[in-house]
Design a protein around this motif. Sequence first.
Motif, PDB file in Angstrom:
ATOM      1  N   SER A  70      -0.275  19.922  -4.706  1.00  0.00           N
ATOM      2  CA  SER A  70       0.448  20.105  -3.444  1.00  0.00           C
ATOM      3  C   SER A  70       0.413  18.840  -2.597  1.00  0.00           C
ATOM      4  O   SER A  70       1.441  18.417  -2.038  1.00  0.00           O
ATOM      5  N   CYS A  71      -0.754  18.235  -2.501  1.00  0.00           N
ATOM      6  CA  CYS A  71      -0.877  17.003  -1.712  1.00  0.00           C
ATOM      7  C   CYS A  71      -0.064  15.869  -2.333  1.00  0.00           C
ATOM      8  O   CYS A  71       0.519  15.044  -1.616  1.00  0.00           O
TER       9      CYS A  71
ATOM     10  N   LEU B 265       2.743  16.174  -4.007  1.00  0.00           N
ATOM     11  CA  LEU B 265       4.138  16.422  -3.641  1.00  0.00           C
ATOM     12  C   LEU B 265       4.426  15.947  -2.224  1.00  0.00           C
ATOM     13  O   LEU B 265       5.442  15.284  -1.963  1.00  0.00           O
ATOM     14  N   LEU B 266       3.527  16.252  -1.295  1.00  0.00           N
ATOM     15  CA  LEU B 266       3.718  15.843   0.097  1.00  0.00           C
ATOM     16  C   LEU B 266       3.571  14.334   0.269  1.00  0.00           C
ATOM     17  O   LEU B 266       4.283  13.722   1.073  1.00  0.00           O
ATOM     18  N   ILE B 267       2.664  13.716  -0.493  1.00  0.00           N
ATOM     19  CA  ILE B 267       2.515  12.260  -0.418  1.00  0.00           C
ATOM     20  C   ILE B 267       3.794  11.571  -0.879  1.00  0.00           C
ATOM     21  O   ILE B 267       4.273  10.611  -0.257  1.00  0.00           O
ATOM     22  N   GLY B 268       4.370  12.056  -1.991  1.00  0.00           N
ATOM     23  CA  GLY B 268       5.628  11.485  -2.443  1.00  0.00           C
ATOM     24  C   GLY B 268       6.738  11.634  -1.424  1.00  0.00           C
ATOM     25  O   GLY B 268       7.596  10.751  -1.274  1.00  0.00           O
ATOM     26  N   PHE B 269       6.727  12.746  -0.691  1.00  0.00           N
ATOM     27  CA  PHE B 269       7.748  12.989   0.328  1.00  0.00           C
ATOM     28  C   PHE B 269       7.566  12.059   1.520  1.00  0.00           C
ATOM     29  O   PHE B 269       8.520  11.395   1.962  1.00  0.00           O
ATOM     30  N   PHE B 270       6.359  11.970   2.038  1.00  0.00           N
ATOM     31  CA  PHE B 270       6.141  11.210   3.274  1.00  0.00           C
ATOM     32  C   PHE B 270       6.084   9.697   3.043  1.00  0.00           C
ATOM     33  O   PHE B 270       6.343   8.938   3.975  1.00  0.00           O
ATOM     34  N   LYS B 271       5.773   9.247   1.831  1.00  0.00           N
ATOM     35  CA  LYS B 271       5.688   7.805   1.602  1.00  0.00           C
ATOM     36  C   LYS B 271       7.064   7.153   1.574  1.00  0.00           C
ATOM     37  O   LYS B 271       7.183   5.943   1.793  1.00  0.00           O
ATOM     38  N   MET B 272       8.121   7.926   1.299  1.00  0.00           N
ATOM     39  CA  MET B 272       9.448   7.340   1.183  1.00  0.00           C
ATOM     40  C   MET B 272       9.967   6.829   2.517  1.00  0.00           C
ATOM     41  O   MET B 272      10.656   5.798   2.567  1.00  0.00           O
TER      42      MET B 272
ATOM     43  N   PRO C  79       0.807  -1.231   0.000  1.00  0.00           N
ATOM     44  CA  PRO C  79       0.000   0.000   0.000  1.00  0.00           C
ATOM     45  C   PRO C  79       0.837   1.276   0.000  1.00  0.00           C
ATOM     46  O   PRO C  79       0.472   2.256  -0.659  1.00  0.00           O
ATOM     47  N   VAL C  80       1.977   1.266   0.719  1.00  0.00           N
ATOM     48  CA  VAL C  80       2.811   2.464   0.756  1.00  0.00           C
ATOM     49  C   VAL C  80       3.422   2.733  -0.614  1.00  0.00           C
ATOM     50  O   VAL C  80       3.536   3.891  -1.049  1.00  0.00           O
ATOM     51  N   MET C  81       3.821   1.682  -1.342  1.00  0.00           N
ATOM     52  CA  MET C  81       4.328   1.876  -2.702  1.00  0.00           C
ATOM     53  C   MET C  81       3.246   2.414  -3.623  1.00  0.00           C
ATOM     54  O   MET C  81       3.528   3.146  -4.577  1.00  0.00           O
ATOM     55  N   THR C  82       1.988   2.072  -3.368  1.00  0.00           N
ATOM     56  CA  THR C  82       0.895   2.410  -4.275  1.00  0.00           C
ATOM     57  C   THR C  82       0.338   3.805  -4.050  1.00  0.00           C
ATOM     58  O   THR C  82      -0.062   4.480  -5.009  1.00  0.00           O
ATOM     59  N   VAL C  83       0.301   4.262  -2.809  1.00  0.00           N
ATOM     60  CA  VAL C  83      -0.378   5.526  -2.500  1.00  0.00           C
ATOM     61  C   VAL C  83       0.250   6.672  -3.277  1.00  0.00           C
ATOM     62  O   VAL C  83       1.469   6.752  -3.433  1.00  0.00           O
ATOM     63  N   ALA C  84      -0.580   7.543  -3.810  1.00  0.00           N
ATOM     64  CA  ALA C  84      -0.109   8.676  -4.603  1.00  0.00           C
ATOM     65  C   ALA C  84      -1.178   9.756  -4.601  1.00  0.00           C
ATOM     66  O   ALA C  84      -2.321   9.537  -4.185  1.00  0.00           O
TER      67      ALA C  84
ATOM     68  N   LEU D 132      -3.729  13.237   3.727  1.00  0.00           N
ATOM     69  CA  LEU D 132      -3.498  13.809   2.401  1.00  0.00           C
ATOM     70  C   LEU D 132      -4.324  13.098   1.331  1.00  0.00           C
ATOM     71  O   LEU D 132      -4.856  13.741   0.417  1.00  0.00           O
ATOM     72  N   SER D 133      -4.457  11.776   1.428  1.00  0.00           N
ATOM     73  CA  SER D 133      -5.285  11.034   0.466  1.00  0.00           C
ATOM     74  C   SER D 133      -6.747  11.444   0.586  1.00  0.00           C
ATOM     75  O   SER D 133      -7.449  11.567  -0.436  1.00  0.00           O
ATOM     76  N   TYR D 134      -7.214  11.650   1.801  1.00  0.00           N
ATOM     77  CA  TYR D 134      -8.591  12.081   1.984  1.00  0.00           C
ATOM     78  C   TYR D 134      -8.816  13.470   1.384  1.00  0.00           C
ATOM     79  O   TYR D 134      -9.855  13.728   0.752  1.00  0.00           O
ATOM     80  N   ILE D 135      -7.830  14.357   1.557  1.00  0.00           N
ATOM     81  CA  ILE D 135      -7.944  15.701   0.966  1.00  0.00           C
ATOM     82  C   ILE D 135      -8.000  15.605  -0.558  1.00  0.00           C
ATOM     83  O   ILE D 135      -8.797  16.290  -1.218  1.00  0.00           O
ATOM     84  N   CYS D 136      -7.152  14.746  -1.134  1.00  0.00           N
ATOM     85  CA  CYS D 136      -7.160  14.572  -2.591  1.00  0.00           C
ATOM     86  C   CYS D 136      -8.507  14.062  -3.087  1.00  0.00           C
ATOM     87  O   CYS D 136      -8.975  14.443  -4.170  1.00  0.00           O
ATOM     88  N   GLY D 137      -9.136  13.202  -2.310  1.00  0.00           N
ATOM     89  CA  GLY D 137     -10.409  12.621  -2.723  1.00  0.00           C
ATOM     90  C   GLY D 137     -11.608  13.512  -2.496  1.00  0.00           C
ATOM     91  O   GLY D 137     -12.718  13.164  -2.934  1.00  0.00           O
ATOM     92  N   THR D 138     -11.420  14.639  -1.808  1.00  0.00           N
ATOM     93  CA  THR D 138     -12.560  15.511  -1.518  1.00  0.00           C
ATOM     94  C   THR D 138     -12.398  16.923  -2.072  1.00  0.00           C
ATOM     95  O   THR D 138     -13.312  17.741  -1.931  1.00  0.00           O
ATOM     96  N   THR D 139     -11.257  17.212  -2.691  1.00  0.00           N
ATOM     97  CA  THR D 139     -11.029  18.565  -3.192  1.00  0.00           C
ATOM     98  C   THR D 139     -11.544  18.710  -4.617  1.00  0.00           C
ATOM     99  O   THR D 139     -11.718  17.725  -5.338  1.00  0.00           O
ATOM    100  N   ASP D 140     -11.771  19.946  -5.017  1.00  0.00           N
ATOM    101  CA  ASP D 140     -12.099  20.237  -6.417  1.00  0.00           C
ATOM    102  C   ASP D 140     -11.116  21.256  -6.992  1.00  0.00           C
ATOM    103  O   ASP D 140     -11.322  21.784  -8.082  1.00  0.00           O
TER     104      ASP D 140
END
Length: 514
Positions: free
Chosen positions: A108-109, A111-118, A26-31, A93-101
């Motif tokens: 921005s999210c 970029l932060l997901i790529g940073f924190f998933k590593m 899951p950590v490799m997949t999240v984006a 961050l994933s929840y924000i991505c799924g609810t934003t328009d």
Amino acid sequence: MYNKSPFANWVPKSVKLLLILLILFPVMTVAGAYTSVATDISGALAIYPEYISYAYYSGAVGMGMAILIMMRIKMRFRSKEIITTCAIVLAVLSYICGTTDNPWVLVSCSLLIGFFKMFPMIEVMVIVMFMVTPTGDRGKFYSVFYPISIGFGQFSGYIFSSLVYNGSWEKPYLLMSAMMLFIAFISLVFQHNQRFSFKMPLYQIDWLSIILLTTSYMFLNYSLIFMKQQAWFASPYVKNALIISVILFICLFYRQKFLKREMIDFSCFRKKNVIHGAILIVCMGIYLGSSGIYSQYTLGILGYTNYINADVNLWMIPGVVVAGLMAFLGFKNKWSIKYYIAFGFICLFINTLCLYLLIQPQMNIRYLEYAMIFKGTGMGCLYIGVWFYVVLGLPPQKMLGMMGALIPIRSSVSIALGGAAIGWAAYLGQWQSLNDIAAYLDSGDVLHTGVTYQNLSQHALMASSKIVLGALCWMIVPILIFVATHSYGDFNFRRVILMRKMVRGNSIKGYKIS
């Protein structure tokens, strides 16, 4: 004493292996953006598809920046603290991505997901590496890790496209948010509280260098991705983004000269293997950038859905498995990496050639499954072979700095550059094809035969795609010459001397070739 495993001693070994897989995949997949459903997301948000591409490539930039400070974070915090905290942040961050328009929130999210998933991914990858190769052999590890990474990426893309096809575009984000919370729960329950080593302070991290490199890559990606949408260099935004990117990178370069602890040692970029590998990465990115033509053809001309596309892309998995097996045998038997890299480019050439030959107004998409096998093999070979050669002989500290700078180039800049070049060529070819078709039409033809602009544009798109793909096929010739003329660390002076004797007409009887 620190336990080699991040899990408590009371956890059985079989459960530890299961927990590693439950965290790693899951950590490799999240984006922040998923390419398999990019058109669905852009359609639902009523935004340009370029925003989704920008968000996707931003994740690669974030991953590269995380590598620069990876060891300091690992030595400052416990493994449980790293995995739990990062998993919760990724869930938010994933929840924000799924609810934003707002597309910029998505970027921005991402970029932060790529940073924190590593950080949690590295925590688990270190364990997997010593399970695969206890001696720390990078070649054998790459031959296992990259096929798993690429293959599971295609499988998760299929799952996400199925969720969107049968539901809504928010489902992948909400699913990944729930899985990140589940990983945080696993970490809290099953991990121990021991440290990896002594605490290392964080004040020595040069955050300004990280900000300079991040913004430089982000501006560069913006210019490359939005070129076609903003009329290439006619747009002041594209030109200004390129100029700002270069200025920021120059500032970063000069800042490193005056730092006591360099974040990136640019001297390693003068090494022959790094320069050669960077050129190969750009060439690979140009071939992978042709996926835009594939998507235009299957979605725009043939009328298939992202779900069908993702199903066809699953045939890349057998290809990456073949690439992994070849790499494992090659590193075990000390085969020359030159032929492995050349084979990877040949596979990408065959994939491009198949697409060139199969493009027509009506075609069963299942014919492209064989082309996907070659694409998967080519990607696997080049990801393993080129990356192994690039980091060859570099000490750990220099290697991390170089990887932090090159990962965004490999996973975002090179593909965006290839996509921009191919998009520009396809754009010119499409207009030229429209002009050629219009020369044989008049108003009577349009009125009496019902020929519409849509049909004309589709034929022009296929014609321009043929032209671009044909040019890509010919590009294999200079690439193979470039690969063949490089030694890859195995330069044989004896063969050069014997060849010189043969050219001069001297006898080589009694000499050994190797």
